[in-house]
Write a protein that holds these residues in place. Structure first.
Motif, PDB file in Angstrom:
ATOM      1  N   ARG A  97       0.640  -1.263  -0.200  1.00  0.00           N
ATOM      2  CA  ARG A  97      -0.096  -0.008   0.091  1.00  0.00           C
ATOM      3  C   ARG A  97       0.825   1.322   0.077  1.00  0.00           C
ATOM      4  NH1 ARG A  97      -2.384  -1.725   5.715  1.00  0.00           N
ATOM      5  NH2 ARG A  97      -0.535  -1.190   6.996  1.00  0.00           N
ATOM      6  N   ASN A  98       0.335   2.065  -0.519  1.00  0.00           N
ATOM      7  CA  ASN A  98       0.913   3.664  -0.711  1.00  0.00           C
ATOM      8  C   ASN A  98       2.558   3.906  -1.090  1.00  0.00           C
ATOM      9  OD1 ASN A  98      -1.632   4.379   0.470  1.00  0.00           O
ATOM     10  ND2 ASN A  98      -0.862   4.371   2.654  1.00  0.00           N
ATOM     11  N   ASN A  99       2.584   2.570  -2.076  1.00  0.00           N
ATOM     12  CA  ASN A  99       4.042   2.883  -2.796  1.00  0.00           C
ATOM     13  C   ASN A  99       3.852   3.571  -4.051  1.00  0.00           C
ATOM     14  OD1 ASN A  99       5.513   0.994  -0.730  1.00  0.00           O
ATOM     15  ND2 ASN A  99       3.960  -0.089  -1.583  1.00  0.00           N
ATOM     16  N   VAL A 100       5.114   4.293  -4.439  1.00  0.00           N
ATOM     17  CA  VAL A 100       5.032   5.056  -5.728  1.00  0.00           C
ATOM     18  C   VAL A 100       6.248   4.102  -6.365  1.00  0.00           C
ATOM     19  CG1 VAL A 100       5.726   6.910  -7.038  1.00  0.00           C
ATOM     20  CG2 VAL A 100       4.508   7.057  -4.941  1.00  0.00           C
ATOM     21  N   VAL A 101       5.955   3.465  -7.834  1.00  0.00           N
ATOM     22  CA  VAL A 101       6.866   2.737  -8.650  1.00  0.00           C
ATOM     23  C   VAL A 101       7.044   3.254  -9.694  1.00  0.00           C
ATOM     24  CG1 VAL A 101       7.597   0.591  -9.149  1.00  0.00           C
ATOM     25  CG2 VAL A 101       6.246   0.689  -7.210  1.00  0.00           C
ATOM     26  N   GLU A 102       8.049   3.900 -10.176  1.00  0.00           N
ATOM     27  CA  GLU A 102       8.041   4.511 -11.488  1.00  0.00           C
ATOM     28  C   GLU A 102       9.743   4.162 -12.430  1.00  0.00           C
ATOM     29  OE1 GLU A 102       7.911   8.581 -10.812  1.00  0.00           O
ATOM     30  OE2 GLU A 102       9.236   8.549  -9.494  1.00  0.00           O
ATOM     31  N   ASN A 103       9.400   4.149 -13.673  1.00  0.00           N
ATOM     32  CA  ASN A 103      10.641   4.389 -14.498  1.00  0.00           C
ATOM     33  C   ASN A 103      11.263   2.870 -14.238  1.00  0.00           C
ATOM     34  OD1 ASN A 103      10.944   7.332 -13.361  1.00  0.00           O
ATOM     35  ND2 ASN A 103      10.669   7.049 -15.526  1.00  0.00           N
ATOM     36  N   GLY A 104      10.411   1.929 -14.517  1.00  0.00           N
ATOM     37  CA  GLY A 104      10.841   0.607 -14.400  1.00  0.00           C
ATOM     38  C   GLY A 104      10.133  -0.286 -15.496  1.00  0.00           C
ATOM     39  N   ARG A 105      10.317  -1.728 -15.179  1.00  0.00           N
ATOM     40  CA  ARG A 105       9.615  -2.570 -16.206  1.00  0.00           C
ATOM     41  C   ARG A 105       8.076  -3.089 -15.722  1.00  0.00           C
ATOM     42  NH1 ARG A 105      12.357  -8.329 -17.564  1.00  0.00           N
ATOM     43  NH2 ARG A 105      11.713  -8.529 -15.164  1.00  0.00           N
ATOM     44  N   TYR A 106       8.095  -3.827 -14.672  1.00  0.00           N
ATOM     45  CA  TYR A 106       6.821  -3.953 -14.084  1.00  0.00           C
ATOM     46  C   TYR A 106       6.985  -3.229 -12.545  1.00  0.00           C
ATOM     47  CZ  TYR A 106       5.927  -8.038 -16.985  1.00  0.00           C
ATOM     48  OH  TYR A 106       5.967  -8.973 -18.306  1.00  0.00           O
ATOM     49  N   GLY A 107       5.786  -2.241 -12.546  1.00  0.00           N
ATOM     50  CA  GLY A 107       5.857  -1.790 -11.211  1.00  0.00           C
ATOM     51  C   GLY A 107       5.592  -2.528 -10.231  1.00  0.00           C
ATOM     52  N   LEU A 108       4.502  -3.623 -10.404  1.00  0.00           N
ATOM     53  CA  LEU A 108       4.366  -4.772  -9.512  1.00  0.00           C
ATOM     54  C   LEU A 108       4.051  -5.965 -10.269  1.00  0.00           C
ATOM     55  CD1 LEU A 108       1.633  -3.366  -6.985  1.00  0.00           C
ATOM     56  CD2 LEU A 108       3.920  -3.375  -6.470  1.00  0.00           C
ATOM     57  N   HIS A 109       4.833  -7.020  -9.634  1.00  0.00           N
ATOM     58  CA  HIS A 109       4.772  -8.370 -10.610  1.00  0.00           C
ATOM     59  C   HIS A 109       4.244  -9.334  -9.458  1.00  0.00           C
ATOM     60  CE1 HIS A 109       6.585 -11.326 -13.513  1.00  0.00           C
ATOM     61  NE2 HIS A 109       5.317 -11.328 -13.388  1.00  0.00           N
ATOM     62  N   PHE A 110       3.121  -9.795  -9.446  1.00  0.00           N
ATOM     63  CA  PHE A 110       2.698 -10.999  -8.350  1.00  0.00           C
ATOM     64  C   PHE A 110       2.637 -12.174  -9.115  1.00  0.00           C
ATOM     65  CE2 PHE A 110       1.388  -7.412  -5.933  1.00  0.00           C
ATOM     66  CZ  PHE A 110       1.394  -7.763  -4.783  1.00  0.00           C
ATOM     67  N   MET A 111       3.002 -13.417  -8.600  1.00  0.00           N
ATOM     68  CA  MET A 111       2.986 -14.672  -8.969  1.00  0.00           C
ATOM     69  C   MET A 111       2.730 -15.422  -7.789  1.00  0.00           C
ATOM     70  SD  MET A 111       5.801 -15.131 -12.142  1.00  0.00           S
ATOM     71  CE  MET A 111       5.282 -16.730 -12.481  1.00  0.00           C
ATOM     72  N   TYR A 112       1.717 -16.338  -7.755  1.00  0.00           N
ATOM     73  CA  TYR A 112       1.326 -17.417  -6.519  1.00  0.00           C
ATOM     74  C   TYR A 112       1.353 -16.572  -5.374  1.00  0.00           C
ATOM     75  CZ  TYR A 112       2.829 -20.607 -10.682  1.00  0.00           C
ATOM     76  OH  TYR A 112       2.496 -21.199 -11.681  1.00  0.00           O
ATOM     77  N   CYS A 113       0.443 -15.637  -5.335  1.00  0.00           N
ATOM     78  CA  CYS A 113       0.400 -15.017  -4.054  1.00  0.00           C
ATOM     79  C   CYS A 113      -1.101 -14.709  -3.689  1.00  0.00           C
ATOM     80  CB  CYS A 113       0.890 -13.426  -4.091  1.00  0.00           C
ATOM     81  SG  CYS A 113       2.759 -13.491  -4.425  1.00  0.00           S
TER      82      CYS A 113
END
Length: 477
Positions: free
Chosen positions: A202-218
């Motif tokens: 929660r409440n994170n800032v993710v920028e200038n990357g490839r995948y901001g968030l990448h979920f697997m099996y969560c």
């Protein structure tokens, strides 16, 4: 008198017992101070000498090399002490539970993707990493089987190298019940969360990357209040169940795929009260939901100014779209995969469509005729994406005009919203949009306008605005 003596004796025994009983030793009562004003100058020596549960307070300074913690400790930085990895390996390794790292500038890790060089790596539960700055690191924070950990209020900036050579700013592997909140990530590769249940992001800032968030099996994760912008993909959620994705802002993710959110083989996810703006594709659905008794819900989201609002593979079904606002997307909904298909196995109800051409005679805010997606040009571009080069051209206009004028070439509706809303709705509690500078062309236009004004002013004679006096005022001579 006898009662008074008995009471006095009781009080005396209680007081004496309190004095003789062992006083519990708190963790922060064992304090080691590292720095010019402290008894320790060597951080590594202080870590080795500290008893379990101690607090090491580091007051400024620069400390180099690799550090390993093998007992419960708190490392507290004052005045931003620096831990510099000198460009080799991982900087800080945690091998014991209940370790806290706070208040440090951690920089200059190694550059080996094979070795997964990190700023901080932990393989122990209840690790707390908060209020730190990471600079020039490959992998920023890497947790492995570090259950019930906290990553909070950190700034992580990756190495200034090609995207494919970067490490993940945050990687969580098999670390259940971990909290990731209020972090700012720039120039990393991904924020990866794998094989971990009951995460809070929660409440994170993710920028200038490839995948901001990448979920697997969560499974059973809660993802809220995040800003994901200027990445190739905002969030890609895969192979997970019961994720709640709400009150996030996903904007300007325009890489090769450019998904605001991608959903692959997901079950029972709720996508609610988010803003998807200025992405290539706001939301992309691939085999979601995957299980026959599962559903997916999109409620109260805004899809605005994307190239495509929502894109689905032809086999996708059992999704419900309820009270979403589709605002000026180039194409509101698309079928991807190069096959002609229909989306009737999904439910569309009470959404706002900016291209709706119906009416509301009874003024109840709901259109009196259904919204139907049956644009011939969109059908053609779904099968042949290269035709999108003709968007907004006379070719597009001529094709859609022909479809309206000649029912024989009008396509069947791909889906229908029987009760469309007449006005958009916007979610509350979403992070605000980032302030941006004027676009270059706008700034250029304003500059040219100003230059033209100056030239015009020079060309006008200076006496052109001198008032003509037609009479003499009283008292003038």
């Amino acid at each position: 008198m006898r009662f008074f003596r008995l009471a006095l004796l009781t009080c005396l025994l209680i007081s004496l017992g309190g004095m003789l009983a062992p006083h519990p030793v708190r963790a922060d009562e064992t304090l080691l101070i590292v720095g010019e004003d402290g008894e320790w100058q060597d951080l590594r020596a202080a870590i080795e000498a500290a008893p379990a549960g101690a607090t090491i307070e580091v007051r400024g300074g620069t400390y180099t090399g690799h550090f390993e913690i093998t007992k419960p400790l708190t490392l507290r930085g004052v005045q931003w002490p620096i831990i510099d990895g000198l460009g080799k390996g991982s900087i800080l390794s945690i091998r014991a539970p209940d370790v806290t790292i706070t208040g440090f500038l951690i920089r200059n890790s190694g550059s080996s993707l094979d070795e997964e060089n990190a700023g901080i790596e932990s393989e122990a539960p209840r690790t707390t990493i908060e209020n730190n700055r990471f600079e020039d690191i490959l992998f920023g924070i890497y947790l492995r089987e570090a259950h019930e950990s906290i990553i909070r209020n950190n700034i992580l900036v990756g190495k200034d190298i090609e995207l494919a050579r970067r490490g993940d700013a945050i990687r969580i592997w098999s670390s259940h019940s971990t909290i990731i909140e209020n972090n700012h990530v720039r120039r990393g590769r991904d924020v990866v969360l794998w094989y971990s249940e009951q995460l809070t992001v929660r409440n994170n800032v993710v920028e200038n990357g490839r995948y901001g968030l990448h979920f697997m099996y969560c499974d059973d994760a809660d993802i809220s209040g995040n800003t994901l912008r200027h990445n190739s993909v905002g969030a890609f959620l895969m192979y997970s169940r019961r994720l709640a994705f709400h009150h996030n802002r996903i904007e300007s993710n325009r890489g090769p795929s450019g998904y605001g959110i991608g959903l692959k083989d997901m079950d029972d996810a709720i996508i609610q009260e988010n803003i998807f703006a200025d992405n290539r594709i706001g939301a992309f659905l691939d085999n979601s939901p995957r299980e026959i008794d599962s559903t997916m819900r999109f409620e109260h989201n805004v899809f605005a100014y994307n190239d495509i609002g929502v894109a689905m593979l032809p086999s996708v079904e059992r999704n419900t779209f309820y009270i979403n606002s589709f605002i000026e997307n180039v194409q509101q909904v698309a079928i991807k995969g190069g096959k002609q298909g229909k989306l009737h196995a999904n439910t569309w109800m009470n959404n706002y469509w900016s291209d709706y051409v119906g009416f509301d005679a009874d003024n109840d805010g709901i259109g009196d005729i259904p919204y139907r997606a049956q644009h011939l040009f969109e059908n053609l571009t779904d099968r042949k994406p290269e035709l999108r080069i003709f968007l907004y051209s006379p070719v597009m206009q001529a094709i859609d005009f022909a479809a309206r004028a000649l029912p024989i070439v009008r396509p069947q509706p791909r889906f229908e919203d029987p009760h469309p809303r007449m006005h958009p709705s916007f979610p509350q509690g979403v992070p605000p949009a980032a302030a941006t500078s004027p676009r270059p062309m706008v700034a250029l236009g304003l500059g040219l306008l100003l230059l033209a004004g100056l030239l015009l002013w020079k060309m006008i004679p200076q006496n052109a605005y001198t008032p003509v006096r037609t009479g003499t005022m009283v008292g003038e001579r």
